[in-house]
Every structure is written in C-alpha cells, then in structure tokens.
Design a protein around this motif. Structure first.
Motif, short mmCIF file in Angstrom:
data_model
loop_
_atom_site.label_atom_id
_atom_site.label_comp_id
_atom_site.label_asym_id
_atom_site.label_seq_id
_atom_site.Cartn_x
_atom_site.Cartn_y
_atom_site.Cartn_z
N GLU A 483 -2.31 -10.84 5.41
CA GLU A 483 -1.20 -9.93 5.11
C GLU A 483 -1.67 -8.81 4.16
O GLU A 483 -1.34 -7.63 4.37
N ALA A 484 -2.50 -9.17 3.18
CA ALA A 484 -2.99 -8.14 2.23
C ALA A 484 -3.83 -7.10 2.98
O ALA A 484 -3.71 -5.89 2.76
N ILE A 485 -4.67 -7.58 3.92
CA ILE A 485 -5.52 -6.65 4.68
C ILE A 485 -4.63 -5.78 5.58
O ILE A 485 -4.83 -4.57 5.71
N ARG A 486 -3.61 -6.43 6.18
CA ARG A 486 -2.72 -5.67 7.06
C ARG A 486 -2.03 -4.54 6.29
O ARG A 486 -1.96 -3.41 6.75
N GLN A 487 -1.59 -4.87 5.08
CA GLN A 487 -0.90 -3.85 4.28
C GLN A 487 -1.84 -2.71 3.89
O GLN A 487 -1.48 -1.53 3.92
N GLU A 488 -3.05 -3.07 3.54
CA GLU A 488 -4.01 -2.02 3.14
C GLU A 488 -4.32 -1.11 4.32
O GLU A 488 -4.41 0.11 4.18
N LEU A 489 -4.44 -1.75 5.48
CA LEU A 489 -4.72 -0.96 6.69
C LEU A 489 -3.55 -0.02 7.00
O LEU A 489 -3.73 1.15 7.34
N ALA A 490 -2.34 -0.54 6.83
CA ALA A 490 -1.15 0.29 7.09
C ALA A 490 -1.14 1.49 6.14
O ALA A 490 -0.81 2.61 6.53
N MET A 491 -1.53 1.26 4.91
CA MET A 491 -1.53 2.37 3.94
C MET A 491 -2.59 3.41 4.29
O MET A 491 -2.43 4.61 4.06
N ALA A 492 -3.71 2.93 4.85
CA ALA A 492 -4.81 3.85 5.16
C ALA A 492 -4.59 4.60 6.47
O ALA A 492 -5.23 5.62 6.73
N ALA A 493 -3.66 4.09 7.30
CA ALA A 493 -3.50 4.68 8.65
C ALA A 493 -2.90 6.09 8.57
O ALA A 493 -2.16 6.41 7.68
#
Ligand code: HEM
Length: 493
Positions: A483-493
């Motif tokens: 979930e933490a990685i998913r959130q970071e990826l969403a922020m970077a997208a």
C-alpha cells in the motif's frame, strides 16, 4: 591453382614478417603462442582467465590471434597511464567488418571508428547524457523505479524480468518519448530491438565471422548477405521509430526530438540520427538491467553490507529520491562496489592504438588492439585488497564520505568511456535505494546463489537466481508495504 597457392604463400610470408617486425619492437611480454595461429584462448570467460596471465606476465601483456596483436591491461596504474592519459591515441576501435561495417553500416556508435562521424555522434550523445541532463530525467527514472518496486512487491520471484522492463522503459522513453514506455518486456517494439541486439551479439563473437580475421572473404559473393539483410532490418526499425517522433503533433521531450531539431547543426544524415537513437537502447538497456540485478545479488549475499545501507536509508525518514544521493554515501559506496565486484562489461571493450605507445620500455605498435580488462583492473590488489570480497567500505573515507580518488572503470576508458554512465549510475542508485528501503533481501537457503554464474557475452548478465524479499518491517507487513508503494507511485504519476 598455382597462382592461388602463391597468393596464400605470400600472405603467410608477409604475416610472418609482420609478426617478426612487431617482436623486434619489444612488445609487452606474454604467453608463448603458436607461430601462425597465435594464442589459444578459453571458449568462455576470457576476462577471468586473463587475470591469471596478468599475475604471471604483468600489468600489461600481449597475445596474438592470427596476425593480430592484442595488448591486455590488467592493473590500475597501467590503465590510468595508457587508457586514460593516452586516451586520444586509443580512441579508435579495431575494425569489425561483420558487426560494424556490414551489420551496422558503420553507424553504430560503439563500433564506429575514430573520425568525423564518431566525433559528431559523441557530441550529440554527450550533450544529452551529461549529469545535468540526467537530473532533468529524475521524474522519469523515479516513476519507472517505483513501477519496478511495485511489480517486485507483487511478484518478487520475477525481479530479473522487472529490472529488464525498468531499463527498457527508461531508455525507450529517453530515446523516443514517454509514449514509448513499454507495458512489458515482451512489447513487440522492445522485442524487435532485442532481435537486432541478439544478431549484433552473435556477429561480434570472436571467430563466428572469419572475415574479421581474413578480410578478403568480404569479396566472396553472397558471404555477407545475412548481415546485409540484418542491417536493412535494423535501419528500417530505427528509422520508423524516429519517424514516429517526427510525426508527433507536439515533439515529445526525448533524445529523438533533440536529434531531429538539431540534425542540421549536428551534421548527421537521416540514417545516422536514426542509428544514434536506436543504439541508445542497444547499449543502455540490458547493461543497466544487469547492473540492477547485480546490486540485488550483492545485497542478498552480503547481509551486513545491506544492513548498513538500510540504516542510512531509513534515517532519511522517508523513501529515498535521486536528489538524496549526496546524503547517502553508504548507498553510493554499495552501488560502486557492486560495479567493481561484478562489472557488466567485464572484459572491457577493445580500443585500437592509432600511434606507437610506450610503456615501461615496451612498445604497443600503432594498429594494436588494446583491451582494458575491467575485471582485472578492479581486482588490482594494490588498490582493492582482498579483491573478491564485497566491501563497500573501500569506497568511503575514514569520516564516511564517498572517495573521489578511486575508480574501478566499469564504464570503460578514455575517449570511449560510456556516455551513458551517469544515467546508468543514477538508475542503479535509485533502484537499489528504493528496494533496500522497503525490503530485506536474503538468499533462499535451499537455493543458494552462485555469485559467479553469468552469461558469456560482451555484457555479462547474471543467470537466473532466487532472492527472498521480506518487507523491512517484517513478514506481517506485506500489505502495508504494498500500500505504501502504491501510494508513492500514485503521487509520482
Ligand atoms: C550499467 C550500465 C552500463 C554499463 C556497465 C556500460 C558500459 C559501457 C562500456 C564498458 C563501454 C565501452 C567503453 C570503452 O570502450 O572503453 C560503453 C560504451 C557505450 N555505452 Fe555504455 N554502459 C552502460 C549503460 C549505458 C547507457 C544507459 C547508455 C545510453 C543510454 C550507454 C551508451 C553507450 C554508448 C553509446 C557506448 C559507445 C561509446 C563509444 O564507443 O564511444 N551505456 N558502455
């Protein structure tokens, strides 16, 4: 018939005279050779074998293959003195009739001889791959690294495949724009480029194309047809990919757009710019992927070194970014040591002396092929004590800063040094930092990693190996980590 025999006899006599002439010039010492065929080399991993000859014959030794003399440099000081300080006299490449002149039409930068075309290509690539330009790509690299991390968190067993996809995404996007980021490594365009690379790798294997030893074979009708067809196919592919950039309503931010815009000033024709962008993929994709996988291998097999890096990363208090590099010397030292420990271009890439060079009373005659054996230079015990040990601390000063006075030359030498080195280092740094921030890596006790199992090719890739990934917080934290990685990826997208 008689005239053919006379022709071959003349070649043998001339070759003998040439070899004797070079001997008189006092070549660096080397193992005894068969007077006509030269030295027998092992079928695989010659660069590892050359380390024994370095220990026996010294930092600079010479061997012979047919009529050609090859000088191999296997120690640090000699590499600096010859490959670096004499860089302008070693900027040429030996002639590759099969892979260079025919398959690449003389336009693949890696094999392009010294001269005007090489200078123009190098200028173009350098301007786009210098450290400042690589900083501009920080967002692209960060997003791609997070995608890789997310994929590993879903399917850790496929880490090798995800590293290859990461590298292909970065290089495709840099060469042709963000729209070209492949969805998978099986993407048809990536596969087409890879087919060309496989063909290139085969054409470059010593001994496969006898024309490189006996140039007169090029005049045999039909002999080179297979390579000519290969050239037509890759030129067509590289032209099509660049044409898509040309046809885009708004030029995408990429090397291709820069080449098109600057083509006239750069003085390169359509085929040359197409090859230049296409070569970027060839030279930069699998090499970067293998280097990321080597760092993963090093971490899994060296728990203490890995723990030291994680401590530094965790002290940041948030996931690392490329711009944190200066604040993370242990992570940089870990990456630098992984480059030295298992260099990807282990045997170095052959250069050619364009004038007589002198070293310690020996002569390296003009025309000689000179190889800086990266494997051996990074194993010089005078600079890297206990060379087989993986020890990132050798790259740190007593006060814990990254040393700037030492190199192991994983990106080659002098004027031919890899123009993609800053991009590649940024990629390996960022991926290593993110992976070790989120995960602990270990060997699977039932399937220990063979740290010497690599492909036998110009760029060595680790053979498949298993790694156990566990979230930094422990087995219970898989969902939270994903979930933490998913959130970071969403922020970077
Ligand atoms: C870890 C990844 C990489 C490694 C280990 C690596 C290593 C090397 C080495 C050893 C050479 C030959 C140097 C010599 O002749 O002394 C080279 C050349 C080259 N590399 Fe890289 N490379 C990597 C990544 C890249 C990337 C990312 C790019 C571009 C995007 C790139 C583009 C090139 C090109 C165009 C050449 C030919 C240079 C010439 O012949 O003058 N490489 N690389």
């Amino acid at each position: 018939m008689l005239s053919i025999l006379a022709f071959f006899a003349a070649i043998v006599l001339l070759a003998g005279a040439y070899i004797r002439h070079n001997r008189l010039k006092k070549l660096p010492p080397g193992p005894p050779a068969n007077s006509l065929l030269g030295n027998k080399l092992p079928d695989a991993f010659a660069y590892r074998f050359f380390e024994h000859w370095t220990q026996e014959y010294g930092p600079v030794f010479s061997i012979r293959q047919g009529f050609d003399t090859i000088v191999v440099i296997g120690r640090y000081d000699a590499a600096v003195e010859l490959m670096e300080k004499e860089g302008s006299s070693l900027a040429d490449r030996p002639r590759h009739i099969a892979a260079g002149d025919t398959l690449s039409g003389g336009m693949r930068m890696l094999l392009t001889p010294q001269g005007e075309r090489f200078n123009k290509m190098r200028r173009a690539l350098r301007s786009h791959l210098q450290p400042k330009s690589v900083q501009d790509y920080e967002d692209v690299l960060h997003r791609a690294a997070l995608v890789q991390l997310s994929e590993i968190s879903q399917n850790p067993d496929r880490h090798l495949e995800f590293a290859r996809k990461y590298a292909a995404s970065v290089v495709m996007s840099l060469a042709y724009g963000p729209d070209k980021i492949p969805q998978s490594y099986d993407d048809p365009e990536v596969q087409s480029v890879n087919r060309c690379l496989t063909r290139l790798g085969l054409a470059m294997r010593p001994g496969v194309w006898k024309v490189d030893t006996f140039p007169f074979l090029r005049y045999i009708p039909g002999y080179l047809n297979q390579l000519r067809e290969g050239h037509a196919e890759e030129l067509g592919l590289f032209k099509r990919l660049l044409q898509e950039v040309r046809d885009a309503p708004v030029p995408p931010p990429c090397f291709g757009s820069y080449l098109i815009e600057q083509q006239e000033q750069l003085g390169l024709n359509d085929s040359e710019v197409s090859y230049l962008a296409g070569s970027m993929f060839g030279a930069g994709s699998d090499t970067t992927a293998s280097a990321i996988s080597v760092a993963i291998m090093a971490a899994a097999t060296h728990p203490e070194a890995q723990a030291a890096v994680r401590e530094e990363l965790r002290a940041l208090g948030r996931p690392p970014k490329m711009s944190d590099k200066d604040a993370l010397p242990r992570t940089s030292a870990f990456v630098t040591e992984s480059f030295r420990w298992r260099p990807i271009t282990s045997g170095g890439f052959p250069h050619r002396a364009s004038k007589d060079l002198y070293w310690n009373g020996y002569v390296i005659p003009a025309g000689t092929t000179v190889i800086g054996n990266v494997w051996s230079v990074g194993r010089d015990p005078a600079y890297f004590p206990d060379p087989e040990a993986f020890d990132p601390s050798r790259w740190l000063t007593d006060s814990g800063e990254l040393r700037t006075d030492l190199k192991s030359y994983p990106f080659g030498f002098g004027r031919r040094v890899c123009p993609g080195q800053h991009l590649a280092t940024a990629s390996v740094f960022l991926n290593t930092a993110l992976i070790l921030y989120y995960f602990k890596l270990a060997e699977d006790e039932k399937k220990p990693i063979d740290v010497l199992a690599f492909t036998e090719s110009a760029n060595a890739a680790p053979l498949p190996f298993d790694v156990v990934f566990t979230p930094t917080e422990g087995e219970h934290a898989w969902d939270a980590t994903r979930e933490a990685i998913r959130q970071e990826l969403a922020m970077a997208a």
